[in-house]
Design a protein around this motif. Structure first.
Motif, PDB file in Angstrom:
ATOM      1  N   ALA A   9       8.025  53.989 -70.266  1.00 29.11           N
ATOM      2  CA  ALA A   9       6.816  53.282 -70.894  1.00 29.11           C
ATOM      3  C   ALA A   9       5.596  54.095 -71.523  1.00 29.11           C
ATOM      4  O   ALA A   9       5.184  55.325 -71.345  1.00 29.11           O
ATOM      5  CB  ALA A   9       5.485  52.197 -69.314  1.00 29.11           C
ATOM      6  N   LYS A  10       5.039  54.003 -72.691  1.00 28.81           N
ATOM      7  CA  LYS A  10       4.123  55.326 -73.766  1.00 28.81           C
ATOM      8  C   LYS A  10       2.968  54.440 -73.904  1.00 28.81           C
ATOM      9  O   LYS A  10       3.463  53.447 -75.120  1.00 28.81           O
ATOM     10  CB  LYS A  10       5.004  55.810 -75.248  1.00 28.81           C
ATOM     11  CG  LYS A  10       6.165  56.961 -74.372  1.00 28.81           C
ATOM     12  CD  LYS A  10       7.489  57.325 -75.106  1.00 28.81           C
ATOM     13  CE  LYS A  10       7.863  58.448 -74.233  1.00 28.81           C
ATOM     14  NZ  LYS A  10       8.803  59.100 -75.707  1.00 28.81           N
ATOM     15  N   ASN A  11       2.083  55.347 -73.912  1.00 27.81           N
ATOM     16  CA  ASN A  11       0.387  54.382 -74.605  1.00 27.81           C
ATOM     17  C   ASN A  11       0.753  52.837 -74.121  1.00 27.81           C
ATOM     18  O   ASN A  11      -0.197  51.965 -75.405  1.00 27.81           O
ATOM     19  CB  ASN A  11       1.013  55.117 -75.624  1.00 27.81           C
ATOM     20  CG  ASN A  11       0.842  56.348 -76.261  1.00 27.81           C
ATOM     21  OD1 ASN A  11       1.382  56.815 -76.434  1.00 27.81           O
ATOM     22  ND2 ASN A  11      -0.068  57.227 -75.883  1.00 27.81           N
ATOM     23  N   VAL A  12       0.755  52.271 -73.199  1.00 27.47           N
ATOM     24  CA  VAL A  12       1.085  50.508 -73.257  1.00 27.47           C
ATOM     25  C   VAL A  12      -0.810  50.291 -72.563  1.00 27.47           C
ATOM     26  O   VAL A  12      -1.764  51.096 -72.373  1.00 27.47           O
ATOM     27  CB  VAL A  12       1.118  50.404 -72.269  1.00 27.47           C
ATOM     28  CG1 VAL A  12       0.979  49.039 -71.258  1.00 27.47           C
ATOM     29  CG2 VAL A  12       2.698  50.805 -72.338  1.00 27.47           C
ATOM     30  N   LYS A  13      -0.907  49.351 -73.639  1.00 22.48           N
ATOM     31  CA  LYS A  13      -2.402  48.617 -73.495  1.00 22.48           C
ATOM     32  C   LYS A  13      -2.533  47.248 -73.219  1.00 22.48           C
ATOM     33  O   LYS A  13      -1.273  46.396 -73.770  1.00 22.48           O
ATOM     34  CB  LYS A  13      -3.191  49.010 -74.619  1.00 22.48           C
ATOM     35  CG  LYS A  13      -3.218  50.405 -75.247  1.00 22.48           C
ATOM     36  CD  LYS A  13      -4.713  50.949 -76.261  1.00 22.48           C
ATOM     37  CE  LYS A  13      -4.390  52.462 -76.509  1.00 22.48           C
ATOM     38  NZ  LYS A  13      -5.704  52.174 -77.670  1.00 22.48           N
ATOM     39  N   LYS A  14      -3.076  46.894 -71.903  1.00 21.94           N
ATOM     40  CA  LYS A  14      -3.016  45.473 -72.292  1.00 21.94           C
ATOM     41  C   LYS A  14      -4.367  44.771 -72.204  1.00 21.94           C
ATOM     42  O   LYS A  14      -5.171  45.126 -71.376  1.00 21.94           O
ATOM     43  CB  LYS A  14      -2.190  45.351 -71.298  1.00 21.94           C
ATOM     44  CG  LYS A  14      -2.491  43.358 -70.868  1.00 21.94           C
ATOM     45  CD  LYS A  14      -2.141  42.410 -72.581  1.00 21.94           C
ATOM     46  CE  LYS A  14      -2.247  41.259 -71.855  1.00 21.94           C
ATOM     47  NZ  LYS A  14      -1.953  40.213 -73.548  1.00 21.94           N
ATOM     48  N   TYR A  15      -5.371  44.142 -73.286  1.00 24.03           N
ATOM     49  CA  TYR A  15      -6.823  44.431 -74.133  1.00 24.03           C
ATOM     50  C   TYR A  15      -6.322  42.622 -73.772  1.00 24.03           C
ATOM     51  O   TYR A  15      -5.589  41.689 -74.156  1.00 24.03           O
ATOM     52  CB  TYR A  15      -7.220  44.361 -74.771  1.00 24.03           C
ATOM     53  CG  TYR A  15      -7.090  45.693 -75.337  1.00 24.03           C
ATOM     54  CD1 TYR A  15      -7.029  47.064 -73.991  1.00 24.03           C
ATOM     55  CD2 TYR A  15      -7.647  46.644 -76.245  1.00 24.03           C
ATOM     56  CE1 TYR A  15      -7.311  48.136 -74.445  1.00 24.03           C
ATOM     57  CE2 TYR A  15      -8.362  47.462 -75.971  1.00 24.03           C
ATOM     58  CZ  TYR A  15      -7.558  49.108 -75.609  1.00 24.03           C
ATOM     59  OH  TYR A  15      -7.537  50.243 -75.169  1.00 24.03           O
ATOM     60  N   PHE A  16      -7.983  41.893 -72.730  1.00 20.58           N
ATOM     61  CA  PHE A  16      -7.903  40.391 -73.589  1.00 20.58           C
ATOM     62  C   PHE A  16      -9.113  40.081 -73.756  1.00 20.58           C
ATOM     63  O   PHE A  16     -10.229  40.407 -73.330  1.00 20.58           O
ATOM     64  CB  PHE A  16      -7.974  39.593 -72.003  1.00 20.58           C
ATOM     65  CG  PHE A  16      -7.030  39.930 -71.059  1.00 20.58           C
ATOM     66  CD1 PHE A  16      -6.025  39.495 -70.967  1.00 20.58           C
ATOM     67  CD2 PHE A  16      -6.893  41.630 -70.066  1.00 20.58           C
ATOM     68  CE1 PHE A  16      -5.110  39.292 -70.397  1.00 20.58           C
ATOM     69  CE2 PHE A  16      -5.605  41.170 -68.704  1.00 20.58           C
ATOM     70  CZ  PHE A  16      -4.268  40.317 -68.435  1.00 20.58           C
ATOM     71  N   PRO A  17      -8.524  39.665 -74.935  1.00 21.76           N
ATOM     72  CA  PRO A  17     -10.630  39.522 -76.043  1.00 21.76           C
ATOM     73  C   PRO A  17     -11.191  38.609 -75.569  1.00 21.76           C
ATOM     74  O   PRO A  17     -10.762  37.175 -74.433  1.00 21.76           O
ATOM     75  CB  PRO A  17      -9.268  38.529 -77.759  1.00 21.76           C
ATOM     76  CG  PRO A  17      -7.900  38.098 -77.016  1.00 21.76           C
ATOM     77  CD  PRO A  17      -7.326  38.462 -75.365  1.00 21.76           C
ATOM     78  N   ILE A  18     -12.344  37.886 -75.634  1.00 17.98           N
ATOM     79  CA  ILE A  18     -13.479  37.642 -75.383  1.00 17.98           C
ATOM     80  C   ILE A  18     -13.865  36.996 -76.896  1.00 17.98           C
ATOM     81  O   ILE A  18     -14.492  37.780 -78.030  1.00 17.98           O
ATOM     82  CB  ILE A  18     -14.201  39.215 -74.439  1.00 17.98           C
ATOM     83  CG1 ILE A  18     -13.666  39.296 -73.817  1.00 17.98           C
ATOM     84  CG2 ILE A  18     -15.634  37.969 -74.400  1.00 17.98           C
ATOM     85  CD1 ILE A  18     -15.097  40.753 -72.827  1.00 17.98           C
ATOM     86  N   LYS A  19     -13.662  36.256 -76.353  1.00 22.69           N
ATOM     87  CA  LYS A  19     -13.876  34.830 -77.496  1.00 22.69           C
ATOM     88  C   LYS A  19     -15.704  34.031 -77.241  1.00 22.69           C
ATOM     89  O   LYS A  19     -16.118  33.673 -75.652  1.00 22.69           O
ATOM     90  CB  LYS A  19     -12.927  33.867 -78.029  1.00 22.69           C
ATOM     91  CG  LYS A  19     -11.452  34.811 -78.750  1.00 22.69           C
ATOM     92  CD  LYS A  19     -10.749  34.246 -79.460  1.00 22.69           C
ATOM     93  CE  LYS A  19      -9.295  35.222 -79.932  1.00 22.69           C
ATOM     94  NZ  LYS A  19      -8.503  34.276 -80.479  1.00 22.69           N
ATOM     95  N   LYS A  20     -16.385  33.919 -78.707  1.00 26.01           N
ATOM     96  CA  LYS A  20     -17.493  33.279 -78.334  1.00 26.01           C
ATOM     97  C   LYS A  20     -17.765  31.978 -79.434  1.00 26.01           C
ATOM     98  O   LYS A  20     -17.515  32.866 -79.755  1.00 26.01           O
ATOM     99  CB  LYS A  20     -18.683  34.308 -77.310  1.00 26.01           C
ATOM    100  CG  LYS A  20     -18.830  34.579 -76.075  1.00 26.01           C
ATOM    101  CD  LYS A  20     -19.626  35.325 -76.229  1.00 26.01           C
ATOM    102  CE  LYS A  20     -20.018  36.642 -74.946  1.00 26.01           C
ATOM    103  NZ  LYS A  20     -21.302  36.900 -74.430  1.00 26.01           N
ATOM    104  N   GLY A  21     -18.841  31.535 -79.215  1.00 20.22           N
ATOM    105  CA  GLY A  21     -19.436  30.531 -79.985  1.00 20.22           C
ATOM    106  C   GLY A  21     -18.553  29.361 -79.777  1.00 20.22           C
ATOM    107  O   GLY A  21     -17.221  29.360 -79.855  1.00 20.22           O
ATOM    108  N   LEU A  22     -18.460  28.650 -80.921  1.00 23.53           N
ATOM    109  CA  LEU A  22     -18.220  27.798 -81.168  1.00 23.53           C
ATOM    110  C   LEU A  22     -16.517  27.567 -82.083  1.00 23.53           C
ATOM    111  O   LEU A  22     -15.843  27.278 -81.996  1.00 23.53           O
ATOM    112  CB  LEU A  22     -19.078  26.224 -82.652  1.00 23.53           C
ATOM    113  CG  LEU A  22     -18.221  25.017 -82.388  1.00 23.53           C
ATOM    114  CD1 LEU A  22     -17.787  24.447 -81.657  1.00 23.53           C
ATOM    115  CD2 LEU A  22     -19.311  24.202 -84.128  1.00 23.53           C
ATOM    116  N   LEU A  23     -16.362  28.589 -83.025  1.00 23.11           N
ATOM    117  CA  LEU A  23     -15.657  29.010 -83.868  1.00 23.11           C
ATOM    118  C   LEU A  23     -14.710  30.156 -83.334  1.00 23.11           C
ATOM    119  O   LEU A  23     -13.893  30.824 -83.462  1.00 23.11           O
ATOM    120  CB  LEU A  23     -15.863  29.872 -85.148  1.00 23.11           C
ATOM    121  CG  LEU A  23     -17.012  28.623 -85.996  1.00 23.11           C
ATOM    122  CD1 LEU A  23     -17.551  29.648 -87.203  1.00 23.11           C
ATOM    123  CD2 LEU A  23     -16.233  27.615 -86.575  1.00 23.11           C
TER     124      LEU A  23
END
Length: 326
Positions: A9-23
């Motif tokens: 495994a090389k340079n593995v990233k796992k980001y979970f997006p944070i979303k706000k608002g009606l859109l």
């Protein structure tokens, strides 16, 4: 243990997006795994250790593709595991299995043990239907259970027995790599030793490779050949078990080891105890993420991120060793 690399495994990233608002506007990310590079050799047990919330379980689930990585590459036996989709991914997953922390939550309460253990063969269309029950009985006996258990439901078993069932399911398709996500932390101490010994016996019998995730350093010391220490989504130190436990070099590793209870030392003050809380993975500190809690920090720690460096397979990401070459 061989020198053959089974997982890279090389340079593995796992980001979970944070979303706000009606859109559902994207306003940030939870950086659960942030630029992790590691290799796993065939036949070894690699331990992943760190405090709760450091990204150990997320990394394990990303390596097995239960989560798709945000970035980075994962090679399994020389093949690009990230690029696999659909049927190709399903077929490859036979070779990588996972044992989860809570054995009851990972077993369907509506299915008998026989149905649960037949399922892998049905999904992958392996063996004739008449042969599957015989294989299920073999699996039960391999993990120390009885053939008469085949028609029982998960709630009829103890925690240790349920984990044996989960182990039987994990080895059913004869995988090469098993990711163990805190497989004994939900069990009584007396049962933990039995499960660990069972996993060791299965490793010898089937030439298995383990990635063993735990927050319990005493379990890691007993079970693993190499150890990777994680902090806030990054690996801060990695090395052989003997080197890491005898000569920990990263201040975080030193503090974790100092916190292990020792016989006759109950009243002694821990010299390198951890203070403060783990920072938020949404907004990690600049430079070395550990610097707000580190008693040995220097000026550069808060300004620049250290990289893993070292020799003889023992690497650490710390500015106290900046003169060493990778």
């Amino acid at each position: 243990m061989s020198n053959e690399i089974i997982l890279d495994a090389k340079n593995v990233k796992k980001y979970f997006p944070i979303k706000k608002g009606l859109l559902l506007r994207h306003v940030g990310d939870v950086k659960a795994v942030d630029d992790v590079t590691l290799t796993v050799r065939k036949g070894e047990s690699l331990g992943l250790v760190g405090e709760s919330g450091c990204g150990k379980s997320t990394l394990g689930r990303t390596l097995i593709r239960l989560y798709d990585p945000t970035a980075g590459s994962i090679q399994f036996k020389g093949e690009d595991f990230v690029a696999l989709k659909g049927e190709a991914l399903r077929l490859k997953r036979k070779n990588i299995q996972m044992i989860f922390q809570d054995p009851y939550a990972s077993l369907d309460p509506r299915m008998t043990i026989g149905q649960i253990l037949r399922q892998p063969f049905e999904i992958h269309n392996i063996l004739e239907p008449s042969q599957r029950d015989k294989k299920v009985v073999e699996l039960l006996e391999t993990v120390g259970l009885k053939a008469s258990h085949i028609n029982r439901y998960p709630h009829e078993f103890s925690g240790g027995q349920r984990q044996r069932i989960c182990i039987a399911r994990a080895i059913a398709l004869e995988p090469e790599l098993i990711i163990c996500d805190e497989p004994v932390s939900a069990l009584d101490v007396s049962i933990q030793a039995q499960i660990l010994n069972l996993l060791k016996d299965l490793q010898k019998k089937f030439n298995l490779t383990y990635i063993f995730i735990s927050h319990d350093l005493s379990v890691i010391e007993h079970f693993c050949d190499r150890v990777a220490v994680m902090y806030l989504g990054k690996i801060v130190e990695i090395g052989s078990r003997d080197e890491l436990f005898k000569s920990p070099q990263h201040p975080y590793t030193q503090a974790l080891l100092a916190a292990i209870p020792r016989i006759g030392e109950g009243k002694k003050k821990i010299k390198k105890s951890l203070t403060g809380e783990v920072p938020s993975p949404i907004n990690p500190p600049s430079g070395c993420a550990f610097h707000p809690r580190c008693s040995q920090k220097i000026d550069i720690c808060s300004k620049k991120l250290p990289q893993l460096a070292g020799s003889n397979g023992h690497q650490k990401a710390c500015w106290l060793y900046e003169s060493e070459t990778p």
